[in-house]
Motif scaffolding. Structure first.
Motif, PDB file in Angstrom:
ATOM      1  N   HIS A   1      16.854  25.734  -8.025  1.00  0.00           N
ATOM      2  CA  HIS A   1      17.003  26.059  -9.581  1.00  0.00           C
ATOM      3  C   HIS A   1      15.901  26.954 -10.061  1.00  0.00           C
ATOM      4  O   HIS A   1      14.822  27.133  -9.625  1.00  0.00           O
ATOM      5  CB  HIS A   1      16.672  24.465 -10.302  1.00  0.00           C
ATOM      6  CG  HIS A   1      17.592  23.663  -9.845  1.00  0.00           C
ATOM      7  ND1 HIS A   1      17.249  22.789  -8.679  1.00  0.00           N
ATOM      8  CD2 HIS A   1      18.873  23.095 -10.407  1.00  0.00           C
ATOM      9  CE1 HIS A   1      18.291  21.820  -8.517  1.00  0.00           C
ATOM     10  NE2 HIS A   1      19.328  22.079  -9.517  1.00  0.00           N
TER      11      HIS A   1
ATOM     12  N   HIS B   1      17.952  16.191  -4.211  1.00  0.00           N
ATOM     13  CA  HIS B   1      18.252  17.271  -3.415  1.00  0.00           C
ATOM     14  C   HIS B   1      17.592  17.086  -2.100  1.00  0.00           C
ATOM     15  O   HIS B   1      16.363  17.700  -1.894  1.00  0.00           O
ATOM     16  CB  HIS B   1      17.929  18.760  -3.977  1.00  0.00           C
ATOM     17  CG  HIS B   1      18.783  18.829  -5.441  1.00  0.00           C
ATOM     18  ND1 HIS B   1      20.001  19.619  -5.420  1.00  0.00           N
ATOM     19  CD2 HIS B   1      18.728  18.451  -6.682  1.00  0.00           C
ATOM     20  CE1 HIS B   1      20.439  19.832  -6.583  1.00  0.00           C
ATOM     21  NE2 HIS B   1      19.545  18.740  -7.226  1.00  0.00           N
TER      22      HIS B   1
ATOM     23  N   GLY C   1      25.601  19.006  -6.090  1.00  0.00           N
ATOM     24  CA  GLY C   1      24.701  18.824  -7.124  1.00  0.00           C
ATOM     25  C   GLY C   1      23.805  17.621  -7.189  1.00  0.00           C
ATOM     26  O   GLY C   1      23.950  16.754  -6.270  1.00  0.00           O
TER      27      GLY C   1
ATOM     28  N   TYR D   1      13.909  26.352 -12.598  1.00  0.00           N
ATOM     29  CA  TYR D   1      12.476  25.768 -13.080  1.00  0.00           C
ATOM     30  C   TYR D   1      11.815  25.494 -11.849  1.00  0.00           C
ATOM     31  O   TYR D   1      10.783  25.313 -12.166  1.00  0.00           O
ATOM     32  CB  TYR D   1      12.934  24.656 -14.120  1.00  0.00           C
ATOM     33  CG  TYR D   1      13.822  23.690 -13.274  1.00  0.00           C
ATOM     34  CD1 TYR D   1      13.159  22.686 -12.463  1.00  0.00           C
ATOM     35  CD2 TYR D   1      15.007  23.491 -13.474  1.00  0.00           C
ATOM     36  CE1 TYR D   1      14.016  21.913 -11.491  1.00  0.00           C
ATOM     37  CE2 TYR D   1      15.768  22.381 -12.830  1.00  0.00           C
ATOM     38  CZ  TYR D   1      15.311  21.659 -11.820  1.00  0.00           C
ATOM     39  OH  TYR D   1      16.041  20.933 -11.277  1.00  0.00           O
TER      40      TYR D   1
ATOM     41  N   ARG E   1      20.255  22.330  -3.797  1.00  0.00           N
ATOM     42  CA  ARG E   1      20.442  23.668  -4.438  1.00  0.00           C
ATOM     43  C   ARG E   1      18.961  24.284  -5.029  1.00  0.00           C
ATOM     44  O   ARG E   1      18.104  23.222  -5.058  1.00  0.00           O
ATOM     45  CB  ARG E   1      21.364  24.000  -5.252  1.00  0.00           C
ATOM     46  CG  ARG E   1      21.100  23.093  -6.652  1.00  0.00           C
ATOM     47  CD  ARG E   1      21.923  23.649  -7.922  1.00  0.00           C
ATOM     48  NE  ARG E   1      23.199  24.168  -7.942  1.00  0.00           N
ATOM     49  CZ  ARG E   1      24.303  23.309  -8.120  1.00  0.00           C
ATOM     50  NH1 ARG E   1      23.998  22.233  -8.545  1.00  0.00           N
ATOM     51  NH2 ARG E   1      25.451  23.813  -8.191  1.00  0.00           N
TER      52      ARG E   1
ATOM     53  N   GLY F   1      24.029  21.895 -18.101  1.00  0.00           N
ATOM     54  CA  GLY F   1      23.129  21.671 -16.741  1.00  0.00           C
ATOM     55  C   GLY F   1      22.113  23.004 -16.687  1.00  0.00           C
ATOM     56  O   GLY F   1      21.882  23.660 -17.613  1.00  0.00           O
ATOM     57  N   MET F   2      21.518  22.880 -15.442  1.00  0.00           N
ATOM     58  CA  MET F   2      20.548  24.034 -15.381  1.00  0.00           C
ATOM     59  C   MET F   2      20.692  24.449 -14.202  1.00  0.00           C
ATOM     60  O   MET F   2      19.957  25.045 -13.103  1.00  0.00           O
ATOM     61  CB  MET F   2      19.091  23.201 -15.158  1.00  0.00           C
ATOM     62  CG  MET F   2      18.884  22.343 -16.439  1.00  0.00           C
ATOM     63  SD  MET F   2      17.210  21.450 -16.053  1.00  0.00           S
ATOM     64  CE  MET F   2      17.239  20.311 -17.532  1.00  0.00           C
ATOM     65  N   SER F   3      22.101  24.944 -13.739  1.00  0.00           N
ATOM     66  CA  SER F   3      22.227  25.786 -12.456  1.00  0.00           C
ATOM     67  C   SER F   3      23.806  26.116 -12.540  1.00  0.00           C
ATOM     68  O   SER F   3      24.272  26.366 -13.695  1.00  0.00           O
ATOM     69  CB  SER F   3      22.408  24.487 -11.392  1.00  0.00           C
ATOM     70  OG  SER F   3      23.599  23.547 -11.533  1.00  0.00           O
TER      71      SER F   3
ATOM     72  N   TYR G   1      30.990  25.213 -19.423  1.00  0.00           N
ATOM     73  CA  TYR G   1      29.418  24.644 -18.847  1.00  0.00           C
ATOM     74  C   TYR G   1      28.633  25.629 -19.117  1.00  0.00           C
ATOM     75  O   TYR G   1      28.988  26.814 -19.270  1.00  0.00           O
ATOM     76  CB  TYR G   1      29.658  24.406 -17.492  1.00  0.00           C
ATOM     77  CG  TYR G   1      28.170  24.286 -16.616  1.00  0.00           C
ATOM     78  CD1 TYR G   1      27.903  22.962 -16.452  1.00  0.00           C
ATOM     79  CD2 TYR G   1      27.466  25.436 -16.106  1.00  0.00           C
ATOM     80  CE1 TYR G   1      26.725  22.754 -15.860  1.00  0.00           C
ATOM     81  CE2 TYR G   1      26.335  25.106 -15.665  1.00  0.00           C
ATOM     82  CZ  TYR G   1      26.101  23.854 -15.344  1.00  0.00           C
ATOM     83  OH  TYR G   1      24.735  23.405 -14.876  1.00  0.00           O
TER      84      TYR G   1
ATOM     85  N   TYR H   1      14.884  18.876 -20.704  1.00  0.00           N
ATOM     86  CA  TYR H   1      16.155  18.542 -21.387  1.00  0.00           C
ATOM     87  C   TYR H   1      16.060  19.211 -23.018  1.00  0.00           C
ATOM     88  O   TYR H   1      15.043  19.904 -23.423  1.00  0.00           O
ATOM     89  CB  TYR H   1      16.551  17.180 -21.396  1.00  0.00           C
ATOM     90  CG  TYR H   1      16.550  16.677 -20.216  1.00  0.00           C
ATOM     91  CD1 TYR H   1      17.770  16.830 -19.315  1.00  0.00           C
ATOM     92  CD2 TYR H   1      15.778  15.543 -19.498  1.00  0.00           C
ATOM     93  CE1 TYR H   1      17.952  16.322 -18.043  1.00  0.00           C
ATOM     94  CE2 TYR H   1      15.999  15.046 -18.305  1.00  0.00           C
ATOM     95  CZ  TYR H   1      16.980  15.648 -17.489  1.00  0.00           C
ATOM     96  OH  TYR H   1      17.246  15.050 -16.151  1.00  0.00           O
TER      97      TYR H   1
ATOM     98  N   ASN I   1      28.068  19.932  -9.774  1.00  0.00           N
ATOM     99  CA  ASN I   1      26.721  19.742 -10.442  1.00  0.00           C
ATOM    100  C   ASN I   1      26.717  18.436 -11.554  1.00  0.00           C
ATOM    101  O   ASN I   1      27.704  17.995 -11.611  1.00  0.00           O
ATOM    102  CB  ASN I   1      26.251  20.917 -11.311  1.00  0.00           C
ATOM    103  CG  ASN I   1      27.296  21.334 -12.456  1.00  0.00           C
ATOM    104  OD1 ASN I   1      27.392  20.391 -13.183  1.00  0.00           O
ATOM    105  ND2 ASN I   1      27.940  22.563 -12.502  1.00  0.00           N
TER     106      ASN I   1
HETATM  107  O1  LIG Z   1      22.667  21.209 -11.620  1.00  0.00           O
HETATM  108  P1  LIG Z   1      22.242  20.223 -10.661  1.00  0.00           P
HETATM  109  O2  LIG Z   1      21.511  20.801  -9.375  1.00  0.00           O
HETATM  110  O3  LIG Z   1      23.265  19.215 -10.263  1.00  0.00           O
HETATM  111  O4  LIG Z   1      20.974  19.130 -11.398  1.00  0.00           O
HETATM  112  C1  LIG Z   1      20.980  18.888 -12.836  1.00  0.00           C
HETATM  113  O5  LIG Z   1      20.208  17.804 -12.948  1.00  0.00           O
HETATM  114  C2  LIG Z   1      19.052  18.101 -13.120  1.00  0.00           C
HETATM  115  C3  LIG Z   1      18.303  17.636 -14.275  1.00  0.00           C
HETATM  116  O6  LIG Z   1      18.510  16.080 -14.115  1.00  0.00           O
HETATM  117  C4  LIG Z   1      18.807  19.779 -13.044  1.00  0.00           C
HETATM  118  O7  LIG Z   1      18.431  20.183 -11.895  1.00  0.00           O
HETATM  119  C5  LIG Z   1      20.226  20.109 -13.661  1.00  0.00           C
HETATM  120  O8  LIG Z   1      20.813  21.163 -13.301  1.00  0.00           O
END
Ligand SMILES: O=P(O)(O)O[C@H]1O[C@H](CO)[C@@H](O)[C@H]1O
Length: 332
Positions: A128, A106, A74, A130, A126, A260-262, A234, A242, A157
């Motif tokens: 995403h 990343h 992550g 977005y 990874r 989170g976003m993943s 999660y 955000y 993550n």
């Molecule tokens: O989920 P990972 O890739 O760890 O990253 C998290 O951190 C980022 C936001 O700060 C977003 O990409 C969110 O998904």
């Protein structure tokens, strides 16, 4: 027959040509410059069985590592991959038909190597939603891991702690997820199903392997991390913004502990192809559920907390990999 597909950097590649001429970046930490403008396509790209197989062949021809465990690092957690020995590192730009990472924190490499003597493959960065990739593209590398021989996935993550008892720096073992993007009909499995990957309608009630959760909880005691280890739910939002206070309050009511976003689409893809999954979040910030605060979530803090917790996370993942490897050996 050669197939023209569009790579993440917007260039057109003939995949047979790229595979023939691709170079590996063996033990090389310097990536070629990354493009900051991936193709913006939310339409599912056709990562067919044959294309995934070609990617697997490309990688397997260039490394002697034969991993059973795949790890996704992550945000801010990419240092994990730097602990691999005898590493073979493949920048995403060099892998045929691969998208590219565009997010700070990343690195954008697939790294094969030994973690404490155990063969693993590791996504150091990874993809995403977005960034402009379809969910199926974001989770496509999970199928590559399966094709490379993995039976287990460790998905990590960075996430915001919504549960008010969580502290920044805690590790939340994921016991389940809520697929908020799925509520709107978006799924990595959307489109025709190729049954060679998995079934049309995969079950998701044991998405996060209960045995691995128990092992992780035991390890957290053994490693004296109990007070900073949580086990919760999660969810993945589309990002990149955000969340609003009202959104967070709603998800809290729904039972979400970390945002989170993943991960969610990666886990769905992993379960579809029958990988066993262990997931955890590093809580990098508290979700702001009150209006009268001056605090604001920002990505730099997220990356910084990941870096500060490097040692703990690396030890924890290393111990999990040892335990999973024991399970694999005992099943043979
Ligand atoms: O989920 P990972 O890739 O760890 O990253 C998290 O951190 C980022 C936001 O700060 C977003 O990409 C969110 O998904």
């Amino acid at each position: 027959m050669s197939q023209i597909i569009i790579n993440g950097n917007g260039n057109h590649y003939d995949d047979s040509h790229k595979i023939k001429n691709g170079n590996s970046y063996k033990n090389n930490n310097s990536s070629p410059p990354r493009t900051a403008s991936p193709i913006f396509s939310y339409v599912n790209e056709n990562y067919s069985y044959e294309i995934i197989d070609n990617i697997k062949n490309y990688l397997m021809a260039r490394t002697k590592i034969r991993p059973k465990i795949g790890i996704i690092c992550g945000t801010g957690l990419g240092h994990l991959a730097e602990n691999l020995t005898e590493a073979d590192s493949f920048p995403y730009e060099e892998i045929p038909n691969f998208p590219v990472s565009t997010v700070a924190g990343h690195a954008g490499r697939m790294v094969f190597g030994y973690l404490n003597g155990i063969e693993v493959m590791c996504m150091q960065g990874r993809f995403h939603y977005y960034e402009g990739y379809a969910l199926s593209t974001c989770s496509m590398p999970v199928r590559v891991m399966k094709f490379c021989g993995c039976t287990h996935l460790i998905a990590t993550n960075a996430a915001g702690g919504l549960n008010s008892s969580y502290n920044v720096g805690d590790i939340m073992i994921v016991k389940d997820h809520i697929n908020i993007m799925g509520f709107a009909g978006n799924s990595p499995l959307q489109g025709p199903n190729d049954h060679r990957f998995g079934p049309r309608f995969p079950p998701m009630n044991k998405a996060y392997d209960p045995e691995l959760i128990d092992i992780a909880l035991r390890l957290s005691k053994e490693m004296k991390m109990e007070s900073e280890t949580r086990c919760g739910v999660y969810t993945c939002v589309g990002g990149p913004n955000y969340e609003t206070v009202a959104e967070l309050r709603m998800w809290k009511i729904l039972g979400v502990d970390a945002v989170g976003m993943s991960t969610v689409h990666e886990v769905i893809t992993a379960r579809h192809c029958n990988l066993k999954v262990f997931g955890f979040s590093l809580i990098t910030n508290k979700c702001e559920t009150e209006y009268d605060t001056h605090e604001e979530t920002n990505h730099d803090d997220v990356v910084t907390i990941g870096q500060r917790r490097q040692a703990k996370i690396t030890n924890f993942v290393t111990r999990m990999v040892e335990e999973i490897n024991n399970l694999i050996i005992n099943c043979q």
